[in-house]
Write an enzyme that holds these catalytic residues in place. Structure first.
Site, PDB file in Angstrom:
ATOM      1  N   HIS A 376       0.794  -1.235   0.000  1.00 25.62           N
ATOM      2  CA  HIS A 376       0.000   0.000   0.000  1.00 25.62           C
ATOM      3  C   HIS A 376       0.817   1.271   0.000  1.00 25.62           C
ATOM      4  CE1 HIS A 376      -4.016  -1.789   0.800  1.00 25.62           C
ATOM      5  NE2 HIS A 376      -3.278  -2.764   1.314  1.00 25.62           N
ATOM      6  N   LYS A 569      -8.111  13.951   5.185  1.00 27.50           N
ATOM      7  CA  LYS A 569      -7.247  12.767   5.130  1.00 27.50           C
ATOM      8  C   LYS A 569      -6.255  12.877   6.265  1.00 27.50           C
ATOM      9  CE  LYS A 569      -6.197  14.208   0.920  1.00 27.50           C
ATOM     10  NZ  LYS A 569      -6.202  13.130  -0.034  1.00 27.50           N
ATOM     11  N   ARG A 570      -5.476  11.808   6.497  1.00 27.24           N
ATOM     12  CA  ARG A 570      -4.435  11.917   7.508  1.00 27.24           C
ATOM     13  C   ARG A 570      -3.534  13.113   7.196  1.00 27.24           C
ATOM     14  NH1 ARG A 570      -4.138   7.774  11.510  1.00 27.24           N
ATOM     15  NH2 ARG A 570      -2.224   8.852  12.114  1.00 27.24           N
ATOM     16  N   LYS A 575       1.204  14.483   1.770  1.00 25.71           N
ATOM     17  CA  LYS A 575      -0.142  14.845   1.288  1.00 25.71           C
ATOM     18  C   LYS A 575      -0.282  16.356   1.085  1.00 25.71           C
ATOM     19  CE  LYS A 575      -2.287  10.857   3.631  1.00 25.71           C
ATOM     20  NZ  LYS A 575      -2.974  10.056   2.612  1.00 25.71           N
ATOM     21  N   THR A 677      -8.293   7.048  -1.521  1.00 25.91           N
ATOM     22  CA  THR A 677      -9.657   6.545  -1.703  1.00 25.91           C
ATOM     23  C   THR A 677     -10.679   7.644  -1.375  1.00 25.91           C
ATOM     24  OG1 THR A 677      -9.428   5.570   0.500  1.00 25.91           O
ATOM     25  CG2 THR A 677      -9.272   4.082  -1.375  1.00 25.91           C
ATOM     26  N   LYS A 681     -14.453   8.736  -3.101  1.00 22.73           N
ATOM     27  CA  LYS A 681     -15.705   9.046  -2.385  1.00 22.73           C
ATOM     28  C   LYS A 681     -16.222  10.407  -2.808  1.00 22.73           C
ATOM     29  CE  LYS A 681     -13.779   6.436   1.349  1.00 22.73           C
ATOM     30  NZ  LYS A 681     -12.850   6.498   2.480  1.00 22.73           N
TER      31      LYS A 681
HETATM   32  C1  B0W Z   1      -1.139   2.224   7.412  1.00 23.06           C
HETATM   33  C2  B0W Z   1      -0.752   1.909   8.727  1.00 23.06           C
HETATM   34  C3  B0W Z   1       0.562   1.595   8.997  1.00 23.06           C
HETATM   35  C4  B0W Z   1       0.978   1.268  10.376  1.00 23.06           C
HETATM   36  O1  B0W Z   1       0.152   1.319  11.278  1.00 23.06           O
HETATM   37  O2  B0W Z   1       2.153   0.936  10.560  1.00 23.06           O
HETATM   38  C5  B0W Z   1       1.494   1.585   7.978  1.00 23.06           C
HETATM   39  C6  B0W Z   1       1.112   1.893   6.684  1.00 23.06           C
HETATM   40  C7  B0W Z   1      -0.211   2.219   6.401  1.00 23.06           C
HETATM   41  C8  B0W Z   1      -0.584   2.546   5.043  1.00 23.06           C
HETATM   42  N1  B0W Z   1      -1.717   3.145   4.644  1.00 23.06           N
HETATM   43  N2  B0W Z   1       0.149   2.317   3.987  1.00 23.06           N
HETATM   44  N3  B0W Z   1      -0.505   2.776   2.917  1.00 23.06           N
HETATM   45  C9  B0W Z   1      -1.648   3.269   3.323  1.00 23.06           C
HETATM   46  C10 B0W Z   1      -2.696   3.868   2.433  1.00 23.06           C
HETATM   47  O3  B0W Z   1      -3.463   2.787   1.871  1.00 23.06           O
HETATM   48  C11 B0W Z   1      -4.554   3.233   1.090  1.00 23.06           C
HETATM   49  C12 B0W Z   1      -5.331   2.018   0.645  1.00 23.06           C
HETATM   50  O4  B0W Z   1      -4.632   1.291  -0.300  1.00 23.06           O
HETATM   51  C13 B0W Z   1      -4.068   4.052  -0.076  1.00 23.06           C
HETATM   52  O5  B0W Z   1      -5.187   4.579  -0.773  1.00 23.06           O
HETATM   53  C14 B0W Z   1      -3.184   5.201   0.393  1.00 23.06           C
HETATM   54  O6  B0W Z   1      -2.636   5.871  -0.726  1.00 23.06           O
HETATM   55  C15 B0W Z   1      -2.066   4.663   1.290  1.00 23.06           C
HETATM   56  O7  B0W Z   1      -1.309   5.741   1.806  1.00 23.06           O
END
Ligand code: B0W
Length: 836
Positions: A376, A569-570, A575, A677, A681
């Site tokens: 991801h 978003k986060r 970002k 994502t 939405k």
């Molecule tokens: C989430 C959590 C953690 C952790 O807790 O360690 C590490 C990595 C992630 C993470 N989240 N890695 N990628 C994502 C997001 O995943 C979504 C779904 O595929 C993507 O749309 C985002 O671009 C991506 O940042």
């Protein structure tokens, strides 16, 4: 331990004699009263919507339970191939309204509650979000299981039942303050505890060769500290199709014998401590998102999830097939949601060899034919590595297995590249250095038959960059699965007015076949339709204003005529919320200079949580709030510009935000956002994207056409080419608007009583090493924002663009995504469930 068969068969016969719970308004009223009065012990004097919500949820859950049972029976009778989605996060949000929609009882239940003098919306809003995830990755898992049920695929979601989910964000003096989210405080009506399917999970200890009864030598993992994994199941209904799948979340519970041993030895305190240590495993979700982590407790969580889930699948298998694993790989398949559960590769090997007596080769053939891995993110800080030392201590048997997997792998790779030791070192599962580390992504790739990214560009970058060596070795393993979102939650349930207009116009099939939305396209030319579309959008904007005004100050200048410009978003540097703030400051500066010809009133909404230890992200929140305070209280600004930080952004907040958004900000540095994502939405709800060529933005633009998308910024290739001679100071010098923005920032205009507060943020974007190259995209961002305003001034043109965005969002349904996972990876046969 499975329940005794004879009891079950008796239950079965009695259940089939019970008439199915009715679905009329009167049936719901009866059941509601029954639960409200007799189970919850409440009467008309109880003013809280919470208990009414619980009573209604129980009535709905009853209807799901019947279908759940039939779904189980169907899968069992057909002995079908099954899939398992292993994820450390399931960001489910609220359940009630989604369950009503998928059961097809929305109108009936709304009417039933109305007859009792209850507003259904009040009950829906009284439900806590299940915030068991950070952001996109966790919400994707939730959308996926919705689509699996809708496509009638036999898939179980496996995750952890965190006692505390994603923290609640409050803003104090402009700063993020985290509050624990004890979401289970008042119980959870949707879950069912199934003690009978508990499993024991081992930690620590050591391994020893022992000779078994057949005179064979086998490794035993002994002297371990054990923790019990207890499953809690939540029903996952498909869209009006009778299927109800399962989300099984594990809770860590101290084993009885463990405590008793200590207790009998007279050490009460240690016994209590041991209990706390054991139960800590599922106490709290790590709120790190893509940021650095590496805490031992996190590794414990990961192993706990992997081991419990695999033991569960194997126990079910041996219950039917005994110890015959010949057909296991044909019948079972695991999808790993990022590397977080990837210790499953080694754990499956352990269970098959040490518990079920298979040889290494037999176990390996099964493992690499049943595991599939989704990546991801490309960000290096999110690529998981665990110190070998820590693994040896915590999971000694697993570490032995990983070493052996690696030896075999390196042998295979060296036949492909004899003598290329640099490459072999790069590819090894074990990273050498001061401290040896296990590279979890490499373990996942070596142990799987499929590796996928989550949008076209992301998958391509994986193949060309991060995983290029593995791609060269095994090109057939690599594939792309562009993300999606479920249209049930993100359009049908969250935007009922727009959903009704769509259904009235093109029929109701779009809810389970989102490509049908294309039929809306010609209506973009229909003035009457446009008027209705616009009226619905305006009403949604008004609701958003009411929601915000109710929560914050009433003096805000918010008008439905303003452009609602949304970035939720986060909070992360990649970002580039900072780029958004630079633009807002630029607009403010224009107002102050009187440069307001053809002005378009704009309301900029920014929301998101920062990882608690991520300093720059937290400062960004503070900056947004400080800038907002100055702008929103400046009489020169009036209703021309408003900046709002929305606290505690979460699933249920997005459900309110989506319908009212005009402009969707997707402005990450190209090449850094794997997919996104939120972009999908917002598009589905008729917002128009302003975005870089990053992640799924690229595919959004392909679907909707360049003329209905506001593109800006460097491409991923250009970013990498320019990086070496990046000179942000020179860019600032050559751009008067940017100079003025930087001057306002640097002069302390937004932090008059907090000198130097934003120095780190300012220095980061002025640095030639800024990885996110924010300054590089400023000019093109500001220019395209001008084009946004021009388009927005022409109401008809904007409404057409809005309709076309929704009409072309069909690709971004998780039904399409899951269809592709199934076609290319899982190969499950849909299992229609007959109502019995
Ligand atoms: C989430 C959590 C953690 C952790 O807790 O360690 C590490 C990595 C992630 C993470 N989240 N890695 N990628 C994502 C997001 O995943 C979504 C779904 O595929 C993507 O749309 C985002 O671009 C991506 O940042």
């Amino acid at each position: 331990m499975p329940a005794k068969q004879f009891v079950i068969s008796k239950l079965n016969s009695s259940i089939t004699q019970v008439p199915e719970q009715g679905m009329t308004k009167e049936d719901f009223i009866d059941d509601f009263k029954q639960y409200y009065v007799h189970l919850l012990g409440r009467d008309e004097n109880c003013g809280s919507p919470f208990y009414a919500g619980e009573a209604l949820s129980l009535a709905i859950r009853d209807r799901l339970l019947e279908r759940w049972k039939f779904t189980h029976q169907t899968y069992k009778n057909n002995d079908c191939r099954r899939g398992y989605y292993l994820s450390m996060e399931f960001l489910m949000g609220r359940t009630l309204s989604n369950a009503m929609l998928n059961l097809g009882v929305g109108n009936t239940v709304t009417q039933a509650m109305y007859d009792l003098g209850i507003e259904i919306e009040e009950l829906i809003s009284s439900e806590q979000d299940a915030g068991l995830g950070n952001g996109g990755l966790g919400r994707l898992a939730a959308c996926f299981i919705d689509s699996c049920a809708t496509l009638q695929l036999p898939v179980i979601g496996y995750g952890l039942r965190y006692e505390y989910g994603m923290f609640t964000q409050t803003i104090v003096n402009g700063e993020q303050v985290e509050k624990p989210d004890h979401w289970l405080r008042h119980g959870n009506v949707w879950e069912i505890r199934r003690l009978e399917y508990s499993h024991t999970i081992k930690f620590g200890g050591h391994t020893e060769l022992q000779t078994d009864e057949n005179d064979e030598q086998r490794l035993h993992w002994i002297d371990t500290s054990n923790v019990l994994a207890v499953p809690f199941d939540t029903p996952v209904p498909g869209y009006q199709n009778g299927t109800v799948n399962t989300l099984r979340l594990w809770k860590a519970v101290a084993t009885e014998e463990f405590n008793l041993d200590e207790f009998n030895a007279g050490d009460y305190e240690e016994a209590v401590e041991a209990k706390i240590t054991a139960e800590n495993i599922t106490m709290v979700l790590y709120p790190n998102d893509v940021n650095e982590n590496g805490k031992e407790l996190r590794l414990r969580q990961q192993y706990f999830l992997a081991s419990a889930s695999l033991q569960d699948v194997l126990a079910h298998w041996t219950g039917v097939h005994g110890n015959d694993f010949t057909h296991f790989a044909e019948k079972r398949c695991f999808q790993l949601n990022d590397t977080h559960p990837s210790i499953a590769v080694a754990e499956l090997m352990r269970l098959l060899m040490d518990i079920h007596g298979l040889t290494w080769d037999e176990a390996w053939a099964i493992t690499k034919n049943t595991m599939a891995y989704t990546n991801h993110t490309l960000l290096p800080e999110a690529l998981e590595k665990w110190p070998v030392r820590l693994m040896q201590e915590l999971l000694p048997r697993l570490m032995d297995i990983i070493f052996e997997i690696n030896v075999n792998f390196i042998t295979e790779a060296s036949m492909h590249w004899p003598g290329d030791s640099a490459r072999l070192r790069r590819m090894s599962i074990i990273e050498e250095g001061d401290e040896q580390q296990v590279r979890m992504a490499h373990l996942a790739i070596v142990g799987s038959f499929s590796v996928n990214g989550v949008a076209q560009l992301h998958s391509q970058l994986l193949q060309q960059g991060l995983f290029s060596d593995f791609y060269a070795l095994w090109p057939h393993k690599f594939n792309n699965k562009t993300n999606g979102v479920t249209p049930r939650r993100w359009l049908a349930a969250s935007n009922p007015e727009l959903a009704s207009l769509i259904t009235e116009t093109i029929g109701e099939q779009w809810v389970a076949d989102l490509s049908q939305l294309k039929k809306l396209q010609p209506y973009a030319e229909d003035a009457q339709f446009r008027q209705r579309w616009r009226a619905i959008k305006q009403a949604a904007k008004q609701r958003l204003i009411d929601y915000k005004k109710g929560k914050y100050s009433a003096e805000l200048h918010l008008s439905v005529d303003a452009l609602f410009d949304v970035q939720v978003k986060r909070i992360h540097e990649y970002k580039r919320q900072l780029l958004n703030v630079l633009h807002v400051i630029h607009l403010y500066n224009c107002i102050k200079k009187g440069d307001t010809e053809n002005w378009v009133a704009r309301c900029v909404l920014i929301g998101g949580k920062a990882a608690p230890g991520y300093r720059m992200a937290k400062q960004t929140i503070k900056l947004i709030n400080n800038v907002a305070r100055i702008i929103n209280s400046d009489p020169d600004v009036g209703d021309k510009l408003t900046l709002l930080f929305l606290p505690d952004y979460r699933v249920s907040a997005m459900e309110k935000i989506c319908p009212g958004a005009d402009l969707s900000e997707q402005i990450s540095t190209a090449g850094k956002e794997a997919s996104g994502t939120g972009n999908m939405k917002l598009m589905m709800n008729g917002a128009i994207t302003i975005g870089t060529l990053d992640g799924a933005n690229i595919e959004i633009r392909q679907e909707v056409g360049d003329e209905n998308f506001f593109l800006f910024g460097l491409t991923a290739d250009e970013i990498e080419v320019k990086r070496s001679q990046y000179d942000p100071i020179a860019i600032i010098d050559q751009d008067e608007d940017l100079q003025q923005v930087m001057h306002l920032l640097e002069s302390g205009y937004f932090n008059q009583f907090e000198p130097g507060l934003f120095n780190d943020l300012i220095n980061s974007i002025k640095s030639q090493y800024d990885p996110w190259m924010t300054i590089a995209d400023f000019r093109s961002f500001v220019d395209v924002q001008k084009r946004v305003e021009e388009a927005y001034r022409d109401k008809d043109r904007w409404t057409k663009m809005s309709i076309l965005n929704c009409a072309n969002s069909g690709k971004f349904s998780t039904d399409r995504t899951i269809g592709e996972y199934n076609r290319d990876i899982w190969k499950l046969t849909p299992q229609p469930v007959k109502q019995q």
